[in-house]
Design a protein around this motif. Structure first.
Motif, PDB file in Angstrom:
ATOM      1  N   ALA A   1       0.828  -1.212   0.000  1.00 41.90           N
ATOM      2  CA  ALA A   1       0.000   0.000   0.000  1.00 41.90           C
ATOM      3  C   ALA A   1       0.858   1.256   0.000  1.00 41.90           C
ATOM      4  CB  ALA A   1      -0.914  -0.014   1.225  1.00 41.90           C
ATOM      5  N   GLY A   2       0.501   2.175  -0.885  1.00 35.66           N
ATOM      6  CA  GLY A   2       1.172   3.477  -0.924  1.00 35.66           C
ATOM      7  C   GLY A   2       2.436   3.515  -1.770  1.00 35.66           C
ATOM      8  N   ASP A   3       2.954   2.368  -2.181  1.00 29.81           N
ATOM      9  CA  ASP A   3       4.168   2.381  -3.016  1.00 29.81           C
ATOM     10  C   ASP A   3       3.861   2.982  -4.381  1.00 29.81           C
ATOM     11  OD1 ASP A   3       5.685   1.188  -1.073  1.00 29.81           O
ATOM     12  OD2 ASP A   3       5.476  -0.850  -1.877  1.00 29.81           O
ATOM     13  N   ARG A   4       4.790   3.768  -4.874  1.00 29.00           N
ATOM     14  CA  ARG A   4       4.654   4.310  -6.236  1.00 29.00           C
ATOM     15  C   ARG A   4       5.275   3.296  -7.193  1.00 29.00           C
ATOM     16  NH1 ARG A   4       8.284   9.201  -5.413  1.00 29.00           N
ATOM     17  NH2 ARG A   4       9.296   7.509  -4.313  1.00 29.00           N
ATOM     18  N   VAL A   5       4.436   2.728  -8.060  1.00 29.91           N
ATOM     19  CA  VAL A   5       4.889   1.635  -8.924  1.00 29.91           C
ATOM     20  C   VAL A   5       4.725   2.021 -10.385  1.00 29.91           C
ATOM     21  CG1 VAL A   5       4.433  -0.756  -9.631  1.00 29.91           C
ATOM     22  CG2 VAL A   5       4.249  -0.112  -7.214  1.00 29.91           C
ATOM     23  N   LEU A   6       5.768   1.747 -11.182  1.00 28.18           N
ATOM     24  CA  LEU A   6       5.655   1.875 -12.639  1.00 28.18           C
ATOM     25  C   LEU A   6       5.754   0.487 -13.246  1.00 28.18           C
ATOM     26  CD1 LEU A   6       5.606   3.461 -15.329  1.00 28.18           C
ATOM     27  CD2 LEU A   6       8.117   3.424 -15.254  1.00 28.18           C
ATOM     28  N   ASP A   7       4.722   0.089 -14.007  1.00 26.59           N
ATOM     29  CA  ASP A   7       4.819  -1.158 -14.759  1.00 26.59           C
ATOM     30  C   ASP A   7       5.124  -0.811 -16.214  1.00 26.59           C
ATOM     31  OD1 ASP A   7       4.813  -3.941 -15.005  1.00 26.59           O
ATOM     32  OD2 ASP A   7       2.798  -3.896 -15.849  1.00 26.59           O
ATOM     33  N   VAL A   8       6.263  -1.279 -16.700  1.00 24.49           N
ATOM     34  CA  VAL A   8       6.747  -0.951 -18.047  1.00 24.49           C
ATOM     35  C   VAL A   8       6.330  -2.051 -19.017  1.00 24.49           C
ATOM     36  CG1 VAL A   8       8.841  -0.606 -19.431  1.00 24.49           C
ATOM     37  CG2 VAL A   8       8.732   0.294 -17.099  1.00 24.49           C
ATOM     38  N   ALA A   9       5.927  -1.643 -20.231  1.00 24.92           N
ATOM     39  CA  ALA A   9       5.450  -2.608 -21.235  1.00 24.92           C
ATOM     40  C   ALA A   9       4.342  -3.452 -20.585  1.00 24.92           C
ATOM     41  CB  ALA A   9       6.581  -3.464 -21.775  1.00 24.92           C
ATOM     42  N   ALA A  10       3.363  -2.738 -20.072  1.00 25.43           N
ATOM     43  CA  ALA A  10       2.352  -3.302 -19.164  1.00 25.43           C
ATOM     44  C   ALA A  10       1.293  -4.152 -19.855  1.00 25.43           C
ATOM     45  CB  ALA A  10       1.666  -2.167 -18.418  1.00 25.43           C
TER      46      ALA A  10
ATOM     47  N   LEU B   1      11.286   6.700 -21.252  1.00 22.15           N
ATOM     48  CA  LEU B   1      10.152   6.841 -20.331  1.00 22.15           C
ATOM     49  C   LEU B   1       9.900   8.308 -19.999  1.00 22.15           C
ATOM     50  CD1 LEU B   1      11.035   3.868 -17.934  1.00 22.15           C
ATOM     51  CD2 LEU B   1       9.202   3.910 -19.659  1.00 22.15           C
ATOM     52  N   PRO B   2       8.647   8.739 -20.032  1.00 21.61           N
ATOM     53  CA  PRO B   2       8.342  10.161 -19.820  1.00 21.61           C
ATOM     54  C   PRO B   2       8.156  10.515 -18.346  1.00 21.61           C
ATOM     55  CG  PRO B   2       6.352   8.989 -20.426  1.00 21.61           C
ATOM     56  CD  PRO B   2       7.445   7.962 -20.396  1.00 21.61           C
ATOM     57  N   TYR B   3       9.098  10.067 -17.509  1.00 22.35           N
ATOM     58  CA  TYR B   3       8.981  10.318 -16.072  1.00 22.35           C
ATOM     59  C   TYR B   3      10.303  10.887 -15.558  1.00 22.35           C
ATOM     60  CZ  TYR B   3       5.333   6.977 -17.165  1.00 22.35           C
ATOM     61  OH  TYR B   3       4.282   6.347 -17.768  1.00 22.35           O
ATOM     62  N   PRO B   4      10.209  11.745 -14.537  1.00 24.02           N
ATOM     63  CA  PRO B   4      11.439  12.288 -13.952  1.00 24.02           C
ATOM     64  C   PRO B   4      12.272  11.202 -13.272  1.00 24.02           C
ATOM     65  CG  PRO B   4       9.480  13.482 -13.180  1.00 24.02           C
ATOM     66  CD  PRO B   4       8.997  12.263 -13.890  1.00 24.02           C
ATOM     67  N   ASP B   5      13.523  11.503 -13.054  1.00 25.90           N
ATOM     68  CA  ASP B   5      14.413  10.576 -12.334  1.00 25.90           C
ATOM     69  C   ASP B   5      13.812  10.258 -10.965  1.00 25.90           C
ATOM     70  OD1 ASP B   5      16.002  11.198 -14.464  1.00 25.90           O
ATOM     71  OD2 ASP B   5      17.630  12.096 -13.288  1.00 25.90           O
ATOM     72  N   ALA B   6      14.042   9.067 -10.496  1.00 20.58           N
ATOM     73  CA  ALA B   6      13.741   8.660  -9.118  1.00 20.58           C
ATOM     74  C   ALA B   6      12.291   8.890  -8.717  1.00 20.58           C
ATOM     75  CB  ALA B   6      14.684   9.397  -8.155  1.00 20.58           C
ATOM     76  N   SER B   7      11.350   8.693  -9.655  1.00 20.42           N
ATOM     77  CA  SER B   7       9.960   8.999  -9.299  1.00 20.42           C
ATOM     78  C   SER B   7       9.143   7.786  -8.833  1.00 20.42           C
ATOM     79  CB  SER B   7       9.249   9.726 -10.440  1.00 20.42           C
ATOM     80  OG  SER B   7       9.598   9.234 -11.676  1.00 20.42           O
ATOM     81  N   PHE B   8       9.743   6.598  -8.790  1.00 19.81           N
ATOM     82  CA  PHE B   8       8.991   5.408  -8.362  1.00 19.81           C
ATOM     83  C   PHE B   8       9.766   4.617  -7.293  1.00 19.81           C
ATOM     84  CE2 PHE B   8       7.688   6.406 -12.696  1.00 19.81           C
ATOM     85  CZ  PHE B   8       6.315   6.481 -12.543  1.00 19.81           C
ATOM     86  N   ASP B   9       9.003   3.933  -6.434  1.00 18.60           N
ATOM     87  CA  ASP B   9       9.621   3.033  -5.457  1.00 18.60           C
ATOM     88  C   ASP B   9       9.946   1.694  -6.111  1.00 18.60           C
ATOM     89  OD1 ASP B   9       9.231   4.801  -3.139  1.00 18.60           O
ATOM     90  OD2 ASP B   9       7.090   4.421  -3.516  1.00 18.60           O
ATOM     91  N   ALA B  10       9.133   1.325  -7.087  1.00 19.09           N
ATOM     92  CA  ALA B  10       9.353   0.037  -7.757  1.00 19.09           C
ATOM     93  C   ALA B  10       9.029   0.171  -9.236  1.00 19.09           C
ATOM     94  CB  ALA B  10       8.461  -1.040  -7.131  1.00 19.09           C
ATOM     95  N   VAL B  11       9.851  -0.457 -10.064  1.00 22.44           N
ATOM     96  CA  VAL B  11       9.590  -0.542 -11.503  1.00 22.44           C
ATOM     97  C   VAL B  11       9.508  -2.029 -11.845  1.00 22.44           C
ATOM     98  CG1 VAL B  11      10.468  -0.072 -13.828  1.00 22.44           C
ATOM     99  CG2 VAL B  11      10.753   1.632 -12.015  1.00 22.44           C
ATOM    100  N   THR B  12       8.418  -2.417 -12.498  1.00 15.67           N
ATOM    101  CA  THR B  12       8.232  -3.829 -12.839  1.00 15.67           C
ATOM    102  C   THR B  12       8.068  -3.976 -14.351  1.00 15.67           C
ATOM    103  OG1 THR B  12       5.844  -3.555 -12.528  1.00 15.67           O
ATOM    104  CG2 THR B  12       7.093  -4.395 -10.647  1.00 15.67           C
TER     105      THR B  12
ATOM    106  N   ALA C   1      14.792   2.083 -16.808  1.00 14.67           N
ATOM    107  CA  ALA C   1      14.094   1.533 -15.632  1.00 14.67           C
ATOM    108  C   ALA C   1      14.787   1.994 -14.351  1.00 14.67           C
ATOM    109  CB  ALA C   1      14.061   0.006 -15.707  1.00 14.67           C
ATOM    110  N   PHE C   2      16.122   1.961 -14.358  1.00 14.51           N
ATOM    111  CA  PHE C   2      16.854   2.357 -13.143  1.00 14.51           C
ATOM    112  C   PHE C   2      16.893   3.873 -12.962  1.00 14.51           C
ATOM    113  CE2 PHE C   2      18.246  -2.013 -13.406  1.00 14.51           C
ATOM    114  CZ  PHE C   2      18.236  -2.390 -12.073  1.00 14.51           C
ATOM    115  N   ARG C   3      16.775   4.605 -14.051  1.00 11.42           N
ATOM    116  CA  ARG C   3      16.747   6.077 -13.923  1.00 11.42           C
ATOM    117  C   ARG C   3      15.511   6.528 -13.160  1.00 11.42           C
ATOM    118  NH1 ARG C   3      14.116  10.044 -16.144  1.00 11.42           N
ATOM    119  NH2 ARG C   3      13.131   8.844 -17.806  1.00 11.42           N
ATOM    120  N   VAL C   4      14.369   5.876 -13.439  1.00 13.56           N
ATOM    121  CA  VAL C   4      13.124   6.379 -12.844  1.00 13.56           C
ATOM    122  C   VAL C   4      12.825   5.783 -11.471  1.00 13.56           C
ATOM    123  CG1 VAL C   4      12.127   6.931 -15.100  1.00 13.56           C
ATOM    124  CG2 VAL C   4      11.595   4.714 -14.036  1.00 13.56           C
ATOM    125  N   VAL C   5      13.624   4.785 -11.029  1.00 11.96           N
ATOM    126  CA  VAL C   5      13.390   4.237  -9.687  1.00 11.96           C
ATOM    127  C   VAL C   5      14.247   5.024  -8.693  1.00 11.96           C
ATOM    128  CG1 VAL C   5      15.192   2.422  -9.539  1.00 11.96           C
ATOM    129  CG2 VAL C   5      12.937   2.031  -8.527  1.00 11.96           C
TER     130      VAL C   5
END
Ligand SMILES: C[S@@+](CC[C@H](N)C(=O)[O-])C[C@H]1O[C@@H](n2cnc3c(N)ncnc32)[C@H](O)[C@@H]1O
Length: 268
Positions: free
Chosen positions: A42-51, A101-112, A130-134
């Motif tokens: 709960a509450g984690d910011r997650v990005l799923d890539v090629a979802a 990816l159209p997201y700022p650096d370090a914007s997610f807790d998890a990238v899947t 993937a590592f840039r945005v986590v």
């Protein structure tokens, strides 16, 4: 348009063919495993890539995470958006390439990415993204079919017939332990690998072949584009299924091994 852009456009049209939802239903269990292995809650910011149409996004959102799902195939983004909205889940859907990816650096807790990142034509670019945005101390979790399982063999077979990137990018290299470690380790504090199996089951070989011809985009594209060569591909696919069938008595069970990699990044 350069060669890479042409490959990308062609790849998107292939992923939009058939019924991807029917395909993805067969490995929904892997999404549960990815979310658990990444420790998403709960509450984690997650990005799923090629979802795709949202297997992982759905599970992560049900766990209470704040989920963004991205994919470069517009039809699948639309299908995923409809799916999660229909389930009453609040998921942000974006059309995006895994390599940009159209997201700022370090914007997610998890990238899947379940069986997604593996199809990006430049693995080192997609990995760096993937590592840039986590965030530091975050987690990147990816799965890929291994070359020594049924789906890996099908992916390799399709690669012999279809032009890049489905062919030339060697997606199943993401299923080789040493390759995955080499790709992830420079970005991570730790990399853990585990293998799992999805069983593709059918009532008969005939049903399996018909199902694939109806639902599996790459095979539909091959049938449309290969002309007389398609019969050769079809024969090899049926032979592959016969060889890999672990059931007796006419029913079909095809074990597809996958590799799950969980990389944790260094906290600052
Ligand atoms: C086998 S599906 C997996 C989808 C989803 N992760 C799942 O578990 O069902 C592969 C997905 O990768 C997407 N894809 C392939 N190459 C991509 C790229 N370069 N950028 C973004 N998405 C990509 C396709 O559109 C497709 O949805």
């Amino acid at each position: 348009m350069d060669e890479l852009a042409r490959m990308r456009e062609r790849s998107k049209t292939i992923w939009a063919l058939g019924d991807y939802a029917a395909v993805a239903r067969r490995f929904e269990g892997v999404a549960e495993e990815v979310v658990a292995a990444a420790g998403i809650g709960a509450g984690d910011r997650v990005l799923d890539v090629a979802a795709g149409n949202g297997n992982v996004a759905t599970v992560a959102a049900r766990a209470g995470a704040d989920v963004t799902a991205s994919d470069f195939t517009p039809e699948l983004v639309a299908a995923g958006r409809e799916r999660t909205a229909g389930l009453g889940l609040d998921v942000q859907w974006d059309e995006a390439d895994a390599e940009d990816l159209p997201y700022p650096d370090a914007s997610f807790d998890a990238v899947t990415s379940a069986f997604g990142l593996m199809f990006a034509p430049r693995p080192e670019v997609a990995t760096a993204e993937a590592f840039r945005v986590v965030r530091p101390g975050g987690v990147v979790a990816v799965t890929a079919w291994t070359p020594d399982g049924f789906t890996g063999q099908v992916t390799a077979l399709m690669g012999e017939y279809l032009p890049a990137p489905l062919a030339a990018a060697r997606p199943i290299d993401w299923g080789i332990e040493t390759t995955v470690r080499r790709r992830l380790a420079p970005h991570a504090e730790s990399v853990e690998l585990a293998r799992g199996t999805v069983n593709w089951t059918f009532a008969s070989l005939e049903e399996a072949t018909a199902w694939l011809e109806l639902n599996f985009g790459a095979l539909i594209a091959a049938r449309r584009d290969l002309g007389e060569r398609y019969a050769g591909l079809r024969d090899r696919l049926v032979a592959l299924m016969r060889d890999w069938n672990r059931d007796g008595g006419g029913t079909v069970r095809l074990p597809a091994t996958y590799l799950l990699a969980v990389a944790r990044t260094q906290p600052t």
